[in-house]
Design a protein around this motif. Sequence first.
Motif, PDB file in Angstrom:
ATOM      1  N   UNK A  63     -10.757   7.935   8.956  1.00 40.10           N
ATOM      2  CA  UNK A  63      -9.320   8.008   9.192  1.00 40.10           C
ATOM      3  C   UNK A  63      -8.740   6.605   9.401  1.00 40.10           C
ATOM      4  N   UNK A  64      -9.455   5.764  10.140  1.00 39.09           N
ATOM      5  CA  UNK A  64      -9.019   4.379  10.364  1.00 39.09           C
ATOM      6  C   UNK A  64      -8.923   3.635   9.041  1.00 39.09           C
ATOM      7  N   UNK A  65      -9.961   3.736   8.218  1.00 44.60           N
ATOM      8  CA  UNK A  65      -9.974   3.017   6.952  1.00 44.60           C
ATOM      9  C   UNK A  65      -8.849   3.465   6.028  1.00 44.60           C
ATOM     10  N   UNK A  66      -8.645   4.779   5.940  1.00 48.61           N
ATOM     11  CA  UNK A  66      -7.577   5.312   5.097  1.00 48.61           C
ATOM     12  C   UNK A  66      -6.216   4.855   5.612  1.00 48.61           C
ATOM     13  N   UNK A  67      -6.026   4.885   6.923  1.00 46.22           N
ATOM     14  CA  UNK A  67      -4.743   4.504   7.514  1.00 46.22           C
ATOM     15  C   UNK A  67      -4.454   3.019   7.302  1.00 46.22           C
ATOM     16  N   UNK A  68      -5.443   2.163   7.563  1.00 43.82           N
ATOM     17  CA  UNK A  68      -5.241   0.730   7.376  1.00 43.82           C
ATOM     18  C   UNK A  68      -4.931   0.410   5.921  1.00 43.82           C
ATOM     19  N   UNK A  69      -5.682   0.991   5.010  1.00 44.06           N
ATOM     20  CA  UNK A  69      -5.449   0.724   3.594  1.00 44.06           C
ATOM     21  C   UNK A  69      -4.059   1.189   3.161  1.00 44.06           C
ATOM     22  N   UNK A  70      -3.624   2.333   3.679  1.00 46.35           N
ATOM     23  CA  UNK A  70      -2.306   2.858   3.317  1.00 46.35           C
ATOM     24  C   UNK A  70      -1.190   1.972   3.863  1.00 46.35           C
ATOM     25  N   UNK A  71      -1.351   1.477   5.088  1.00 52.55           N
ATOM     26  CA  UNK A  71      -0.342   0.600   5.672  1.00 52.55           C
ATOM     27  C   UNK A  71      -0.266  -0.712   4.901  1.00 52.55           C
ATOM     28  N   UNK A  72      -1.403  -1.258   4.520  1.00 49.68           N
ATOM     29  CA  UNK A  72      -1.404  -2.495   3.721  1.00 49.68           C
ATOM     30  C   UNK A  72      -0.669  -2.266   2.400  1.00 49.68           C
ATOM     31  N   UNK A  73      -0.938  -1.136   1.743  1.00 50.27           N
ATOM     32  CA  UNK A  73      -0.261  -0.825   0.479  1.00 50.27           C
ATOM     33  C   UNK A  73       1.253  -0.730   0.675  1.00 50.27           C
ATOM     34  N   UNK A  74       1.679  -0.059   1.751  1.00 48.73           N
ATOM     35  CA  UNK A  74       3.112   0.082   2.021  1.00 48.73           C
ATOM     36  C   UNK A  74       3.748  -1.267   2.324  1.00 48.73           C
ATOM     37  N   UNK A  75       3.025  -2.098   3.054  1.00 48.50           N
ATOM     38  CA  UNK A  75       3.527  -3.426   3.382  1.00 48.50           C
ATOM     39  C   UNK A  75       3.698  -4.268   2.124  1.00 48.50           C
ATOM     40  N   UNK A  76       2.761  -4.159   1.203  1.00 48.29           N
ATOM     41  CA  UNK A  76       2.858  -4.913  -0.052  1.00 48.29           C
ATOM     42  C   UNK A  76       4.004  -4.405  -0.925  1.00 48.29           C
ATOM     43  N   UNK A  77       4.320  -3.134  -0.831  1.00 47.44           N
ATOM     44  CA  UNK A  77       5.487  -2.618  -1.546  1.00 47.44           C
ATOM     45  C   UNK A  77       6.763  -3.303  -1.059  1.00 47.44           C
ATOM     46  N   UNK A  78       6.852  -3.522   0.253  1.00 52.10           N
ATOM     47  CA  UNK A  78       8.008  -4.231   0.805  1.00 52.10           C
ATOM     48  C   UNK A  78       8.049  -5.676   0.336  1.00 52.10           C
ATOM     49  N   UNK A  79       6.901  -6.321   0.324  1.00 53.32           N
ATOM     50  CA  UNK A  79       6.847  -7.701  -0.164  1.00 53.32           C
ATOM     51  C   UNK A  79       7.258  -7.773  -1.628  1.00 53.32           C
ATOM     52  N   UNK A  80       6.826  -6.802  -2.417  1.00 48.25           N
ATOM     53  CA  UNK A  80       7.175  -6.790  -3.838  1.00 48.25           C
ATOM     54  C   UNK A  80       8.675  -6.642  -4.027  1.00 48.25           C
ATOM     55  N   UNK A  81       9.306  -5.776  -3.219  1.00 44.05           N
ATOM     56  CA  UNK A  81      10.760  -5.607  -3.303  1.00 44.05           C
ATOM     57  C   UNK A  81      11.476  -6.907  -2.945  1.00 44.05           C
ATOM     58  N   UNK A  82      10.965  -7.612  -1.931  1.00 44.71           N
ATOM     59  CA  UNK A  82      11.572  -8.876  -1.530  1.00 44.71           C
ATOM     60  C   UNK A  82      11.382  -9.952  -2.598  1.00 44.71           C
ATOM     61  N   UNK A  83      10.387  -9.748  -3.476  1.00 45.26           N
ATOM     62  CA  UNK A  83      10.133 -10.707  -4.552  1.00 45.26           C
ATOM     63  C   UNK A  83      10.846 -10.314  -5.836  1.00 45.26           C
ATOM     64  N   UNK A  84      11.822  -9.394  -5.720  1.00 54.17           N
ATOM     65  CA  UNK A  84      12.574  -8.966  -6.889  1.00 54.17           C
ATOM     66  C   UNK A  84      11.917  -7.838  -7.642  1.00 54.17           C
ATOM     67  N   UNK A  85      10.908  -7.214  -7.039  1.00 53.51           N
ATOM     68  CA  UNK A  85      10.249  -6.080  -7.677  1.00 53.51           C
ATOM     69  C   UNK A  85       9.175  -6.460  -8.670  1.00 53.51           C
TER      70      UNK A  85
END
Length: 381
Positions: A293-315
Amino acid sequence: MLSVRDFWRRHRRKLFVTVGVLGSGYVLYKLYHAHQQRLSDLEREIEGERATDELIKAQLQAHFENIQRIADSTTLPYSIHYLQSRISEELDLSHLTARLSQGKGQPNTLTSLEKLQLWEKLKILSFTRMISSLWAMTMLSLYIRVQVNILGRHLYIDTARGLEGSHLLEQSDPFDRQSQQEFLATADYLSSYGMITLISDMQMAVSEVLKGKQLRDLFNTSLLHETIVLILDTFMSLGGPNHWVMYLMPENAIAYKYQMATSSSALLPDVTKLDQLMVETRSVLLSDDFRNVVNISLRTVVDALMDDFALQSGGNPSIGTPLAKLLPRVAQMGPFLLEEPGGNKFIQIIRRLPEVELFYTLLYANMPPPEMSQEADRSFN
């Protein structure tokens, strides 16, 4: 009289057969009626048990959902707020940015070597702040839900036994009430006692991964994602398997009692119930299922965080930014990750993960979770 005798002699066999058939039919009828009565009674008993089971299931479901709301609306908001203040206090970057700004406005105040050293410190501490916030937010939200589900199950069982233990911290005896309070208070153990060691170990992992990264290196979303995952892998592998449990909770109730006594000058009168709750919690945290559960949660949060970074980089995830220019955004993600739970999308993402929902449903029911996907083991072990 003779005619009756004659009739008896002529039809005696027939009469015996008729009486036998009628008697057997009556006995069979009584047996059939008794069987039907037993079936009817059994059906009523089964229906009653079914209705009772449905009522118990409904009560369990309502109590389980209430327990989850307690975690989301009461325990977690306070603990996240305290966590945010502690990370901001321990990883305050303002003195570094102020000195760099001063050196930029007054070029002669800093040498080139001093500027480089300040930038290197800012690089390490910015990533330490972001990933410490990411890890602590994820683990605290998972830990608190473990707490309230274990405690909720105990209180529900007490209620079912007629011990009037369903009203949290209200109707139980003073010893149990104090144990419950102390148990819930361990949600702040990470912020109060584990934070210094957590940050020190995270900084070590960050330094190891970033030692070859230059400030002029271009970072796109993919490289940033890879770097964060590598830092988390390095951090989670420090000190052996499950070493990170020591950041979240004390080794046992006696150790916690001693730590509390040194800060409040007060000793708990007894730790029996508290120790039982903490032993159960530690057992859950050390389980393979919780690690998944920890591994799945951490990986999912990292993915979501990178989605935000991608949006800030113009997608466009392939657009690269010099690491020096990326650091302010990295540092700002710490407070973003530790926003109030009601508006924190990362906490909501974790809570809605199917694997997380299933794990806590089975934990509350005190059932062993089914074997989860081994894909979770590919990182953060």
